[in-house]
Scaffold this active site. Structure first.
Site, PDB file in Angstrom:
ATOM      1  N   LYS A  56       0.814  -1.224   0.000  1.00 16.95           N
ATOM      2  CA  LYS A  56       0.000   0.000   0.000  1.00 16.95           C
ATOM      3  C   LYS A  56       0.846   1.272   0.000  1.00 16.95           C
ATOM      4  CE  LYS A  56      -3.376  -0.767  -0.618  1.00 16.95           C
ATOM      5  NZ  LYS A  56      -3.845  -1.200  -1.965  1.00 16.95           N
ATOM      6  N   THR A  62       0.878  -0.301  -7.344  1.00 15.21           N
ATOM      7  CA  THR A  62       0.173  -0.397  -8.631  1.00 15.21           C
ATOM      8  C   THR A  62       0.594   0.734  -9.561  1.00 15.21           C
ATOM      9  OG1 THR A  62      -1.718  -1.296  -7.392  1.00 15.21           O
ATOM     10  CG2 THR A  62      -2.103  -0.680  -9.691  1.00 15.21           C
ATOM     11  N   TYR A 114       6.959   8.545  -2.648  1.00 15.18           N
ATOM     12  CA  TYR A 114       5.617   8.646  -3.220  1.00 15.18           C
ATOM     13  C   TYR A 114       5.183  10.107  -3.334  1.00 15.18           C
ATOM     14  CZ  TYR A 114       0.543   7.768  -3.601  1.00 15.18           C
ATOM     15  OH  TYR A 114      -0.776   7.744  -4.007  1.00 15.18           O
ATOM     16  N   HIS A 133       7.372  -7.456  -2.199  1.00 18.06           N
ATOM     17  CA  HIS A 133       7.230  -6.718  -0.941  1.00 18.06           C
ATOM     18  C   HIS A 133       8.301  -7.145   0.061  1.00 18.06           C
ATOM     19  CE1 HIS A 133       3.616  -4.711  -2.072  1.00 18.06           C
ATOM     20  NE2 HIS A 133       2.784  -5.697  -1.866  1.00 18.06           N
TER      21      HIS A 133
END
Length: 342
Positions: free
Chosen positions: A80, A84, A238, A146
């Site tokens: 998370k 993606t 991010y 991950h």
């Protein structure tokens, strides 16, 4: 006419060697420390991280058998953290000569990003899917994981393959996973729906007991390696990728992977076109991402939520902020790594 005599179907028995391997695997699993999970029954403490029970054997198989090639690209993330999105951006960037963004049949328009860039532990080394090690057409083998850096197969560390790590601030990572967990529980993925609350998950998260965690060990493992071997590991935040359509970070990504954008491509808007194609708005509205499953128990639509920076302020209470803030300051103090939370 004589009727053919039916031959009873006898189930195939596992060989003695297979039975012994299975027993050894069960004994090994039983020897590991374990805690309850939030997307499955247990988390096992294996090689310094908490591994979800459903992928433990896949992780071990990945470690034992994967042979990295120098041209491989590994996308690593904490769950998370924008996985993606990173998959879509990387696939579109390195394959832009083969699949121009204006191509009506661009793979990202017809396939979920997780199908184009398979997870090692969830896809490639699960259910005999080793054929995914030989992707069609792609100019480089592109995989994701991950798993923390320390637990990666030796061949990845020793080869010239490159790793891109995407890091998201811990507050938004926590909320994104919690929302994903709630969606999964509503689909019957969790075995004990009543056992989990946001406050309880925060208590586990703050102790480091969560999938592929602790969070700080996961992030710092790749962070330190990116400082020591910048040609091997690219560390991307991010929040930086969200700035100005991610143009600066996309250029860094392309250069690191040896697929730099030319001056002509930049003038022609190639970077902007890739950013648009891979945007949450575009991907979320595609039919392929509204239905179906690319991984067991997980509907494609669950991979697309808000993608915002600072959404955590809509969930955290003052006491929850104080708890996690204290943990983050303690774990990251003196590392040189800072986060942007809004």
């Amino acid at each position: 006419m004589e009727h053919l005599k039916q031959v009873p179907i006898v189930p195939l028995r596992a060989s003695k060697e297979e039975e012994e391997e299975e027993e050894a695997a069960k004994a090994f699993e039983a020897s590991l420390p374990k805690e309850k999970g939030f997307l499955g029954p247990y988390l096992y403490f294996y090689q310094g991280f908490w591994c979800p029970s459903r992928v433990l054997h896949n992780v071990i198989s990945f470690q034992k058998h994967f042979e990295a090639q120098d041209g491989d690209i590994i996308l690593a993330t904490k769950p998370k953290s924008g996985t993606t999105w990173l998959k879509a951006l990387t696939f579109a960037t390195i394959n832009r000569a083969l699949y121009p963004t204006n191509h009506s049949n661009h793979p990202l328009l017809t396939s979920n990003p997780h199908e184009l860039v398979p997870f090692m532990e969830f896809n490639v080394y699960a259910h005999g899917n080793q054929h995914l090690l030989h992707p069609n057409n792609s100019c480089s083998r592109l995989f994701s994981t991950h798993i923390p850096y320390a637990a990666l197969p030796k061949s990845i560390k020793d080869s010239h393959c490159r790793i891109v790590y995407l890091c998201r601030n811990p507050f938004d990572t926590f909320i994104s996973f919690w929302e994903f967990t709630k969606g999964s529980m509503s689909k019957g993925m969790s075995l004990e729906e009543e056992r989990s609350s946001m406050a309880e998950y925060l208590e586990y998260f703050s102790r480091g007991v969560e999938g592929f965690g602790p969070f700080w060990d996961h992030v710092l493992g790749y962070w330190k390696e990116s400082l020591e071997r910048p040609d091997k590991v690219l560390f991307v935040k991010y929040e930086d990728l969200k700035d100005h359509d991610g143009i600066r970070e996309m250029k860094r990504l392309a250069e690191f992977l040896s697929f730099p954008f030319t001056v002509e491509e930049e003038r022609g808007g190639a970077i902007h076109e890739i950013a648009k194609l891979c945007s949450l708005k575009i991907l979320k509205d595609l039919e392929v991402n509204k239905k179906g499953k690319c991984m067991p128990h997980v509907e494609n639509k669950m991979f697309f939520r808000k993608g915002e920076v600072g959404d955590w302020v809509n969930y955290f209470t003052t006491s929850m902020v104080e708890l996690l803030d204290q943990v983050i300051k303690e774990k990251f103090n003196g590392t040189g790594l800072t986060f942007r939370f809004i």
